[in-house]
Scaffold this active site. Structure first.
Site, short mmCIF file in Angstrom:
data_model
loop_
_atom_site.label_atom_id
_atom_site.label_comp_id
_atom_site.label_asym_id
_atom_site.label_seq_id
_atom_site.Cartn_x
_atom_site.Cartn_y
_atom_site.Cartn_z
CB CYS A 24 -0.87 0.03 1.25
SG CYS A 24 -1.94 -1.43 1.40
N GLY A 65 -1.01 1.19 -5.05
CA GLY A 65 -2.32 0.63 -4.75
C GLY A 65 -3.41 1.37 -5.49
CG ASN A 104 3.10 -0.35 3.09
OD1 ASN A 104 2.59 -1.37 2.61
ND2 ASN A 104 4.18 0.21 2.58
N GLY A 105 1.87 -3.00 5.30
CA GLY A 105 2.56 -4.18 5.81
C GLY A 105 1.58 -5.28 6.17
CE1 TYR A 140 5.97 -4.98 -11.08
CE2 TYR A 140 5.15 -5.02 -8.83
CZ TYR A 140 4.93 -4.99 -10.19
OH TYR A 140 3.64 -4.96 -10.66
N1 LIG Z 1 5.27 6.58 -13.51
C1 LIG Z 1 6.01 5.49 -13.74
N2 LIG Z 1 6.90 5.46 -14.71
C2 LIG Z 1 7.63 4.35 -14.93
N3 LIG Z 1 7.50 3.24 -14.23
C3 LIG Z 1 6.63 3.23 -13.25
C4 LIG Z 1 5.85 4.35 -12.94
N4 LIG Z 1 5.04 4.04 -11.90
C5 LIG Z 1 5.33 2.76 -11.59
N5 LIG Z 1 6.29 2.29 -12.39
C6 LIG Z 1 6.87 0.96 -12.43
O1 LIG Z 1 6.03 0.16 -13.19
C7 LIG Z 1 6.21 -1.18 -12.87
C8 LIG Z 1 4.93 -1.90 -12.91
O2 LIG Z 1 4.33 -1.73 -14.16
P1 LIG Z 1 4.17 -2.89 -15.21
O3 LIG Z 1 5.35 -3.73 -15.31
O4 LIG Z 1 3.71 -2.20 -16.44
O5 LIG Z 1 2.92 -3.65 -14.63
P2 LIG Z 1 2.79 -5.12 -14.07
O6 LIG Z 1 2.64 -4.91 -12.60
O7 LIG Z 1 1.56 -5.63 -14.73
O8 LIG Z 1 4.02 -5.87 -14.44
C9 LIG Z 1 6.91 -1.17 -11.53
O9 LIG Z 1 8.19 -1.63 -11.70
C10 LIG Z 1 6.94 0.28 -11.13
O10 LIG Z 1 8.15 0.60 -10.48
MG LIG Z 2 5.67 -5.73 -15.32
#
Ligand SMILES: Nc1ncnc2c1ncn2[C@@H]1O[C@H](COP(=O)(O)OP(=O)(O)O)[C@@H](O)[C@H]1O
Ligand SMILES: [Mg+2]
Ligand SMILES: Nc1ncnc2c1ncn2[C@@H]1O[C@H](COP(=O)(O)OP(=O)(O)O)[C@@H](O)[C@H]1O
Ligand SMILES: Nc1ncnc2c1ncn2[C@@H]1O[C@H](COP(=O)(O)OP(=O)(O)O)[C@@H](O)[C@H]1O
Ligand SMILES: Nc1ncnc2c1ncn2[C@@H]1O[C@H](COP(=O)(O)OP(=O)(O)O)[C@@H](O)[C@H]1O
Ligand code: SF4
Ligand code: SF4
Ligand code: SF4
Ligand code: SF4
Ligand SMILES: [Mg+2]
Ligand SMILES: [Mg+2]
Ligand SMILES: [Mg+2]
Lengths: 456, 456, 456, 456
Positions: A2, A30, A103-104, A244
């Site tokens: 979260c 989230g 968060n947790g 991630y």
């Molecule tokens: N504004 C952003 N620009 C680039 N990456 C982002 C942004 N917001 C989140 N992320 C990254 O996007 C990733 C998740 O998106 P994605 O891989 O497209 O979806 P999924 O969860 O389906 O694999 C995460 O690694 C996160 O860090």
């Molecule tokens: Mg992905």
């Protein structure tokens, strides 16, 4: 997972708006529900299902006036998604009003709930946040906030980063292992607490520092005070924040997420080189590592795949015979970029492997001659009990398969994972400062209770 | 700009779902409203404000059964956004039911509306689509569909790519200058017509070919027939489809959009080289060109900016004193990537310049030593009357300023635009096959009427 | 005032629907919110703002499958109306799930809440129902349901008629003074508990009998058992149930509401006769008494006023200068019936007097020669602390005014109230069996705590 | 049947609110949808499904500023209820903007629509109002509003009472047979036009007079002018306005609706006396006549039935096995009033007879010894083609049955209808001034086209 935030501002009309902007920039943590509680002359709380921008409008924010705001965006972990689960949780106690954003995940939730129920407590929700609220209320009967928090944290086991409003005090707190990040910023308006530094940037504030594991921050009457609540002998920052979860522009515990992901790509290129024409991310999670891989390997960076930007969590797949289109709807190959080429695809991790398989097939059928898969983390072999809804062990493709087997399942010409050492090097922290449990099956706290009764 | 689609399938329960997927992948062409009409035993129509996925649910799609579907996503051009403007427009005529989805803008709308009103016609909407519908109905009284379409197209001036359902016939049509793209695909389910090829990919079909300028395609009883409706001496495909509008994975008139944008970056690097440490896109529109620029120049590709993925069109900025945060909310700099560096920023175009200025400032205040701006198109000096809501001439920063003046206004260390020749080279079509009017002020049709009475 | 119901049926799909119908016929007891909890293989709960028919649709009811249902409609007593206040309240305790629907008001709420808070309890709502839930949970830790209920009821003071589901048991309970009614019915489907007998009729069941003051009924495994929980030396049934609240077709404690109101009219005619041409109700609350008055007096019954049937609680009066229209919008005079006539108006009671004044004026300006007002209850001189939101003492027109003064304020030619004896005669119970506190200021329980801290 | 209104006020902020109040008091004429168009500096239109008070809020009304308002509430005649059918219909023509609210039904709709389609007109709706709009637009091209309306009305056949806004003019118009009522009022604010006088009362205005058959009223620049549009040799005011549709407090063509219904009861008592203990209405439509019957017969007036006030049109009956509860949900017997008694029930009319049967049974099973049914109108034997959705001839219980047969079907001890002469006497107009077609099968205009193609 979260996103949580807290704002302290004496510009009382601004507080809720800053909380809104902060949550807006934590939206990736989230998308199921969003909520803000504001403590002023009145206590305001508003929560709703969906994105921050759908839940809060100008009118609602303008009504929410006060010095302290606590906000939360919730990630749907389990099947049913309900408004009852939305946070912050607001309770009224002998010692006043208390709003909690959590968060947790507690690993001794059931034990604690049993104890409280045995004392006659009734529960409105099934969340571990309500357990924390009830423990806090109990301790606050006889103790000052600091001591109450100490006593409560002694009882909690697991991951529990919190932002709380208690009457006129804004509190941020990070469990003694520091699983989940929490950072504090200062702006002209006052103070802000947030899961990630991108939220500090979003409101035009500057980072003061991270809340340390076992530490709390109390903000009251414009004064900010750090207090050590729990001893913290070992730190266990979730490595997947770097891999991630976090936004690439965030800095966690002093380390740039973008930097980590870029280094992951570079190290992957060194550890598992491949002869190829282009290197391409699986967007968006693979993008930064693919750029690093390209730089290190010298292989041209070119996007093999375009992801539909409007894909949301609530995407419907209405028709039986259209279900196989699902990946196509989310992503499409750029034929021109892959035709006749040897392509290296980079993604951050593989969970069940089904999506990876579809992506490899999609790139192949767009004409790629070879498709090599490189993964920016070691294999995930064990479930997380600290608030991340990875699949159960049975669903984890790597929990009982060799890399070669996985390669065959996802139909790649070659497959390589980042090594654990490579990961630790990319992050740049000591091994003992990270949680790596889902990669190693060595949990930094006893999770036996949670293992038996799987609830998230 | 809008996205339009048509589906013909004898699997009657599938038709509406395929139209939905097609629109879903055309969502970037319009987020204001979405609509689908399905012609079966009954005529179904459903339209709503917002994204395709919000307007259509499983239940609604399951009710819409029939062989023919026409779909539309609308881009909000003018201030007020209303459901009345949503398309397709469904009318009932002497000759049966007619649903029209229109991408483009008539430049003789007022003349035609006056003529019709003089004959006693009443108008429910202010859209040029209703003019087209009424003209079609009139001609269909005495003519077969083909001839009616011929007679109507003789009267229309401007940009009018159409997908229509007329009783049991699905019709696609592109005006004689072919301003807006239209492509036809074939799948196991039947046929699909769409603004861009990414929609053909999304439903798992394969491209048959583009509809040619002045050509119509009639699909009826499972038979597809191409018919030449208007002579087309000169083609005027909107060059901004390649530069900005289309999805990078689409192929328009046989040319990959990704390829064009990549070449734009390469040519820019050759035309306006710069000594720098990193090259970075203004996301998302600058991404592909920045990759090309990096390749050609050898300067490292690294993202200076992260764009919040949840920013929508309806974003609210509730508080006076928070309005200046607007760009920060949408984008954030990655300090680690720019600190102490000389940065080249690439974007597709500059319209009013205000956003570019804020971005340059943001990168600077994140520590960049120098910020150089490179634009993937020549300066926009003149308004578009063919369905694109660029600002009025007064608002266009380049309409009355030299490049050096613009550089100063956006606070860049250097600024360079792509040359017109460079653009034409990047696209790879003849100059006479493109509309370049907003870059050259030379309009491929007489726009004097539209110039006087600006309506979009 | 609220309406509560419980249903027990082994036809598990029917249970929720019967609860719905029951609430539907209790709608006059509360229009602010509605809720139903169903206990089956799963526990279902659904609550919403507004009318029963708006909150529950076919789909929702079909999902709520189980043997036991508890339902509630809420009357908005205080200003702010929020979903948080909607009932039933569902809590999870050591001893299982407990859903509570409450009609009434505790006069020692604050004391009990303090006690619980002192033991560390946290409160999610501000309702006395949560106090009852927590006390029940506490006692259930160590006691069987019956004994727990006994122990809890010893602690409660005030008005607390309850319908509860506790795991597999449906419980109805009436406080020892029996302020608020509760009646049990039996049908082919099983059992039903409800605030009024009209709900028993609505589901096609027949009345078994009332739950007696201090008595509980437990329904489990198809068996119904009455249990005496509290001794009840004196009964205090709210006399306003007969005068105003209940539906005229209901029977309360064996006495027809219609009959009481009709007799009120007859006695009024004897106590305060008047020379007039027509007798007319203030609709709807005066209707039955006006019929009785006409019968006894021989004066012709004719409607002077027609009430708009679509007037709801949420009626808006948007414009300053239109606010004085408010009564006109709700009611209109029938000029033909009153022109040149001497009119007797009958209403059930007068609270603040402002509406009565407007009605008298309306009838006058429609041409009535004389307007005489007759009230079907003695003057209301004191507030109710048992769940009815009459105004505070200051607002009660009769709390500090003689009848003649009130007559002048409401602009009537004559005014007469029913005597207390007349009221008791009309009801047909002993004085000691009724609560008459708002008419006499003699409260059947100590209300000193509630008097200090007015909350409803 | 629908309700229509128009307001002219130079207090531009008030206009929409007055239209709102007017519609609010006409709500009984239609609950399916509501709409208001306001002509000021801008043209505002807002329509929605449901009650006036649900469709319009304070905010919406405050935005709608202008001198002229046209409003409409719609009665759902046919199955599907859609927003597309909501009125007013707003169109833009050569001669300006035109908003139309229509009460009635054209019997030559299909012919007119064919003619217009043959000239190339396209239709967005299936309503005859669009036909009227298009004819008006056509004539306005060459004629002044008065002459245009004359020419249009010559072409229309059937029932067409209209309120229209045409640029700066508010127009009310009643067809030459005057099927549906229309009345004009004057207040401090300006002028009001409405279907019934209760709307004039509601806004605090006074009646000027009715619009006469074939007459129009034009209000412009604060001036009101009556204009004779069509010759009207015979009047055909719908007799069911008096019997059932109108609110009892309205006055139509100078005659009080309450008075007519009261006389109906008196005449019924004389024509078909019965030995009984009480006389009781079927609420609400039977109430006034029951009072009259009681007065004339000397039999005591007592309510046998209580109708749930919250029953709306959208009432759901979710469960197969609960469908037979339907009448019980809407109405309940007052056992005390009927037990052992001989009861006379009065209702305004019998359409299909199914409800009457259930009511008789309900009263019987509440203990009535005898149940006699008296109907305040002659048998309905023929469909209405003028805007009232009575059932088709097949469904009308009286279309092919003798009174004795009907008595048996509804299970009454005796049954009597009002005679046609009795009805005419009760109304007090000449037979030639009324439409009685559904009672006599003699239609005041040729309905052969409508008979063939039944559409409402
Ligand atoms: N504004 C952003 N620009 C680039 N990456 C982002 C942004 N917001 C989140 N992320 C990254 O996007 C990733 C998740 O998106 P994605 O891989 O497209 O979806 P999924 O969860 O389906 O694999 C995460 O690694 C996160 O860090
Ligand atoms: Mg992905
Ligand atoms: N799924 C996608 N992936 C990458 N780019 C896309 C996608 N969909 C649309 N685009 C491109 O995004 C650009 C517009 O996005 P962006 O530049 O972020 O917004 P803005 O219109 O505010 O400049 C266009 O150039 C369009 O071609
Ligand atoms: N279905 C019904 N028919 C007749 N009276 C009813 C019905 N339902 C409730 N009532 C009575 O209506 C009265 C309240 O309505 P009314 O007097 O119109 O409203 P108010 O509360 O504004 O005075 C109560 O006396 C109640 O008993
Ligand atoms: N405010 C009102 N008070 C009394 N009667 C009304 C009112 N509004 C409409 N009516 C009358 O109510 C009758 C329709 O209601 P009712 O008989 O209850 O419904 P139904 O249409 O189901 O028979 C009509 O005769 C109408 O004149
Ligand atoms: S188990 Fe994995 S996902 Fe969970 S906290 Fe540890 S590193 Fe993070
Ligand atoms: S003027 Fe510019 S935007 Fe408009 S169609 Fe021509 S090239 Fe495209
Ligand atoms: S005080 Fe009056 S309203 Fe309250 S319970 Fe007693 S009688 Fe009823
Ligand atoms: S046919 Fe009957 S309902 Fe229709 S207008 Fe004539 S009298 Fe009225
Ligand atoms: Mg852009
Ligand atoms: Mg009343
Ligand atoms: Mg009726």
């Amino acid at each position: 997972m979260c996103g949580i935030t807290g704002v302290y501002s004496e510009n009382e009309a601004l507080t809720s708006k800053l909380a809104f902007f902060s949550l807006y920039s934590l939206q990736h943590r989230g998308q199921e529900s969003a909520g803000i509680a504001v403590f002023g002359d009145y206590i305001h709380i508003h929560k709703g299902m969906g994105l921050v921008n759908d839940v809060f409008g100008d009118k609602k924010l303008s009504e929410m006036v006060g010095r302290i705001a606590v906000g939360h965006v919730r990630y749907s972990t389990t099947g049913e998604s309900k408004i009852e689960n939305a946070q912050p949780l607001l309770v009224k106690t002998k010692s006043g009003a208390l709003a909690i954003a959590h968060n947790g995940n507690l690993v001794n939730y059931q034990t604690l709930r049993n104890q409280l129920e045995n004392e006659g407590a009734v529960f409105i929700t099934d969340s571990d946040t309500e357990v924390i609220a009830k423990l806090m209320a109990k301790e606050l009967l006889t103790k000052e906030p600091e001591d109450a928090l100490k006593r409560v944290s002694e009882q909690l086991r697991g991951s529990y980063t919190l932002v709380m409003a208690l009457n006129d005090t804004l509190i941020g707190f990070r469990d003694s292992l520091g699983f989940k990040p929490l950072v504090i910023g200062e702006g002209e308006f006052g103070y802000i607490i947030a899961s990630e530094s991108c939220a500090i940037d979003a409101v035009g504030a500057r980072i003061i520092r991270e809340v340390r594991p076992g530490e709390a921050v109390f903000i009251k009457n414009g004064e900010l005070e750090f207090v050590k609540i729990e001893d913290s002998s070992r730190k266990a920052l979730c490595v997947f924040e770097y891999i991630y979860f976090a936004r690439p522009d965030s800095v966690i515990d002093g380390i740039s997420v973008y930097g980590v992901r870029h280094r992951i790509g570079e190290i992957l290129a060194r550890e598992s080189p491949v002869d190829a024409d282009i290197v391409s991310p699986v967007p968006d999670s693979g993008t930064t590592s693919a750029i690093g891989f390209s730089k290190e390997s010298g292989i041209e960076y070119l996007e093999a795949l375009i992801k539909n930007r409007y894909v949301g969590r609530t995407f419907i797949l209405p028709h039986q015979s259209t279900r196989e289109l699902s990946v196509k709807i989310k992503m499409n190959a750029v034929r021109k970029n892959v035709e006749g080429k040897r392509v290296v695809l980079i993604d951050d991790s593989i969970v069940r492997g089904t999506t990876s398989r579809k992506i490899v097939d999609m790139v192949r059928s767009a004409g790629a001659r070879e498709v090599h898969f490189r993964v920016g983390s070691p294999p995930i072999i064990s479930p997380c009990y600290f608030g991340i809804d990875m699949s159960t062990r049975e669903e984890l493709i790597a929990s009982n398969r060799k890399v070669e087997e996985i390669r065959r399942e996802i139909n790649a010409d070659s497959l390589a994972y980042l090594s654990l050492d490579g990961l630790i090097e990319a992050v740049g922290l000591e091994k003992g400062e990270l949680c790596l449990a889902c990669l190693t099956a060595e949990y930094p706290v006893d999770v036996s209770e949670a293992m038996e009764c799987r609830r998230c």
